[in-house]
Design an enzyme around this catalytic site. Structure first.
Site, mmCIF file in Angstrom:
data_model
loop_
_atom_site.group_PDB
_atom_site.id
_atom_site.type_symbol
_atom_site.label_atom_id
_atom_site.label_comp_id
_atom_site.label_asym_id
_atom_site.label_seq_id
_atom_site.Cartn_x
_atom_site.Cartn_y
_atom_site.Cartn_z
ATOM 1 N N CYS A 62 25.869 19.019 8.961
ATOM 2 C CA CYS A 62 27.287 18.691 8.904
ATOM 3 C C CYS A 62 27.911 19.454 10.068
ATOM 4 C CB CYS A 62 27.911 19.025 7.548
ATOM 5 S SG CYS A 62 27.950 20.780 7.134
ATOM 6 N N ARG A 63 29.152 19.872 9.989
ATOM 7 C CA ARG A 63 29.735 20.580 11.121
ATOM 8 C C ARG A 63 29.210 22.013 11.222
ATOM 9 N NH1 ARG A 63 35.942 21.236 11.085
ATOM 10 N NH2 ARG A 63 35.202 22.466 9.374
#
Length: 110
Positions: A62-63
């Site tokens: 994800c980020r």
């Protein structure tokens, strides 16, 4: 998630041909992602899990690692072999691993 061990791998340990699963939202994906990653936003993971192969190690991004940790826990509990990529796409970009965008602009991590 207390008491649950989430497998974690460093960006440098992700094989070039490893199965990458990106669980970020559409706008984040479009701005910049690993070229061979598969995009299934976290909110769609339950209904789209069958698209993920069960016979291979899954590297989840994800980020920065929060959403992917939840995805890894869910996948592992359901029989996959998944690991969270430490630092997510932020670490991926810092490590200068390949990235592409869907926007026509240079890839960035949102």
């Amino acid at each position: 998630m207390s008491g649950v061990s989430i497998p974690v791998v460093e960006v440098s340990a992700v094989p070039e041909n490893g199965y990458l699963l990106d669980v970020r939202e559409e706008d984040e994906w479009r701005a910049g992602h690993a070229p061979n990653a598969v995009h299934i936003p976290l909110g769609q993971l339950a209904e789209r899990a069958a698209e993920i192969p069960k016979d291979t190690q899954v590297y989840v991004l994800c980020r920065v690692g929060g959403r992917s940790a939840r995805a890894v826990q869910a996948l592992n509990e359901a029989g996959w072999r998944a690991a969270n990529v430490a630092g997510g796409m932020s670490a991926w970009a810092l490590a200068r691993r390949p990235m592409v965008s869907e926007t026509g602009e240079p890839p960035v991590v949102l």
